[in-house]
Design a protein around this motif. Structure first.
Motif, PDB file in Angstrom:
ATOM      1  N   LEU A  71       0.856  -1.177   0.000  1.00  0.00           N
ATOM      2  CA  LEU A  71       0.000   0.000   0.000  1.00  0.00           C
ATOM      3  C   LEU A  71       0.891   1.225   0.000  1.00  0.00           C
ATOM      4  CD1 LEU A  71      -2.740  -0.931   2.630  1.00  0.00           C
ATOM      5  CD2 LEU A  71      -2.956  -0.920   0.149  1.00  0.00           C
ATOM      6  N   GLY A  72       0.447   2.282  -0.645  1.00  0.00           N
ATOM      7  CA  GLY A  72       1.236   3.499  -0.703  1.00  0.00           C
ATOM      8  C   GLY A  72       0.375   4.730  -0.574  1.00  0.00           C
ATOM      9  N   LEU A  73       1.022   5.856  -0.297  1.00  0.00           N
ATOM     10  CA  LEU A  73       0.339   7.141  -0.216  1.00  0.00           C
ATOM     11  C   LEU A  73       0.062   7.608  -1.635  1.00  0.00           C
ATOM     12  CD1 LEU A  73      -0.631   9.430   1.635  1.00  0.00           C
ATOM     13  CD2 LEU A  73       1.618  10.459   1.381  1.00  0.00           C
ATOM     14  N   ARG A  74      -1.196   7.908  -1.927  1.00  0.00           N
ATOM     15  CA  ARG A  74      -1.589   8.286  -3.279  1.00  0.00           C
ATOM     16  C   ARG A  74      -2.335   9.610  -3.216  1.00  0.00           C
ATOM     17  NH1 ARG A  74      -0.900   4.013  -6.590  1.00  0.00           N
ATOM     18  NH2 ARG A  74      -2.478   4.693  -8.035  1.00  0.00           N
ATOM     19  N   ARG A  75      -2.395  10.294  -4.334  1.00  0.00           N
ATOM     20  CA  ARG A  75      -3.120  11.559  -4.415  1.00  0.00           C
ATOM     21  C   ARG A  75      -4.136  11.486  -5.533  1.00  0.00           C
ATOM     22  NH1 ARG A  75      -1.593  15.182  -1.015  1.00  0.00           N
ATOM     23  NH2 ARG A  75       0.533  15.286  -0.291  1.00  0.00           N
ATOM     24  N   GLY A 111      -3.668   3.755  -0.983  1.00  0.00           N
ATOM     25  CA  GLY A 111      -4.182   2.877  -2.032  1.00  0.00           C
ATOM     26  C   GLY A 111      -3.160   1.831  -2.431  1.00  0.00           C
ATOM     27  N   CYS A 112      -3.625   0.827  -3.128  1.00  0.00           N
ATOM     28  CA  CYS A 112      -2.778  -0.270  -3.598  1.00  0.00           C
ATOM     29  C   CYS A 112      -1.851   0.242  -4.697  1.00  0.00           C
ATOM     30  CB  CYS A 112      -3.648  -1.410  -4.107  1.00  0.00           C
ATOM     31  SG  CYS A 112      -2.687  -2.853  -4.615  1.00  0.00           S
ATOM     32  N   THR A 113      -0.593  -0.194  -4.665  1.00  0.00           N
ATOM     33  CA  THR A 113       0.378   0.215  -5.678  1.00  0.00           C
ATOM     34  C   THR A 113       0.152  -0.511  -6.993  1.00  0.00           C
ATOM     35  OG1 THR A 113       1.945  -1.418  -4.828  1.00  0.00           O
ATOM     36  CG2 THR A 113       2.145   0.847  -3.993  1.00  0.00           C
ATOM     37  N   GLN A 114      -0.716  -1.510  -7.027  1.00  0.00           N
ATOM     38  CA  GLN A 114      -0.998  -2.262  -8.245  1.00  0.00           C
ATOM     39  C   GLN A 114      -2.225  -1.745  -8.985  1.00  0.00           C
ATOM     40  OE1 GLN A 114       1.064  -4.687  -9.512  1.00  0.00           O
ATOM     41  NE2 GLN A 114       2.367  -3.910  -7.856  1.00  0.00           N
ATOM     42  N   SER A 162      -8.621   1.059  -1.733  1.00  0.00           N
ATOM     43  CA  SER A 162      -8.218   2.357  -1.189  1.00  0.00           C
ATOM     44  C   SER A 162      -8.919   2.573   0.141  1.00  0.00           C
ATOM     45  CB  SER A 162      -8.550   3.491  -2.146  1.00  0.00           C
ATOM     46  OG  SER A 162      -9.940   3.642  -2.251  1.00  0.00           O
ATOM     47  N   LYS A 163      -8.328   3.412   0.962  1.00  0.00           N
ATOM     48  CA  LYS A 163      -8.949   3.808   2.224  1.00  0.00           C
ATOM     49  C   LYS A 163      -8.505   5.220   2.547  1.00  0.00           C
ATOM     50  CE  LYS A 163      -5.617   2.016   5.585  1.00  0.00           C
ATOM     51  NZ  LYS A 163      -5.457   1.166   6.758  1.00  0.00           N
TER      52      LYS A 163
END
Length: 186
Positions: A29-33, A41-44, A51-52
């Motif tokens: 999981l990574g920080l997404r914008r 959200g998932c990096t895939q 997402s959460k």
């Protein structure tokens, strides 16, 4: 089906923070914008769409109100802190969704000039600003930003005026856009 702009959901560079594995596909999981701000959200993505929210707005119980009972399920009521501040709710949440409103509408004695059925009531918007709206909403959508006063406008004969403070003076202003008559408060 519309195309999705994947650039809106990019992983923030240098954000190799450990958010744990994705519960759907076990990837990182990574920080997404996105257009609504940051989220986890998932990096895939787009293979996995998990997402959460970045900040969970969970309700925290502060104090149990002794001797109180929920009118829906008879459990005790508690003071909670939530996303929008303090409120009183049932201790059996999420089974029971009872919430007591801590904001009381302040009714004025001024009748609504549009529908003549409702009264103008002081309310607060989501930013904390006060306004006065007809309590016959949604049938009547009349609203004012300043306190209403039952005084007929001398120019257009509108039945109410607004009380406006400017420095130490208090004036009455007609709420009609075409009139805007201004007189000192009697």
């Amino acid at each position: 089906m519309s195309k999705i702009d994947h650039s809106l959901f990019s992983v923030q560079e240098g954000a190799e923070q450990a958010f744990g594995p994705c519960p759907k596909c076990s990837s990182k999981l990574g920080l997404r914008r996105g257009k609504s701000g940051a989220f986890i959200g998932c990096t895939q993505y787009p293979k996995c769409d998990f997402s959460k929210p970045l900040h969970e707005y969970e309700n925290a119980e502060i104090k149990v109100i002794e001797g109180s009972s929920c009118p829906l399920c008879s459990n005790e009521l508690v003071i909670k802190k939530g996303r929008y501040g303090l409120f009183i709710g049932c201790s059996d949440f999420p089974t029971c969704h009872y919430i007591e409103s801590n904001k009381s509408a302040q009714e004025t004695n001024v009748a609504c000039p549009v529908c003549s059925r409702g009264r103008l009531t002081k309310r607060t918007n989501k930013f904390g600003k006060s306004f006065y709206a007809c309590d016959n909403y949604p049938k009547c959508k009349y609203a004012l930003n300043l306190p209403p006063v039952e005084h007929q406008c001398p120019e257009c004969a509108w039945p109410i005026m607004q009380q406006k403070k400017s420095g130490t003076e208090i004036d009455l202003v007609c709420p009609q856009k075409h009139c805007q008559c201004k007189i000192p408060k009697p």
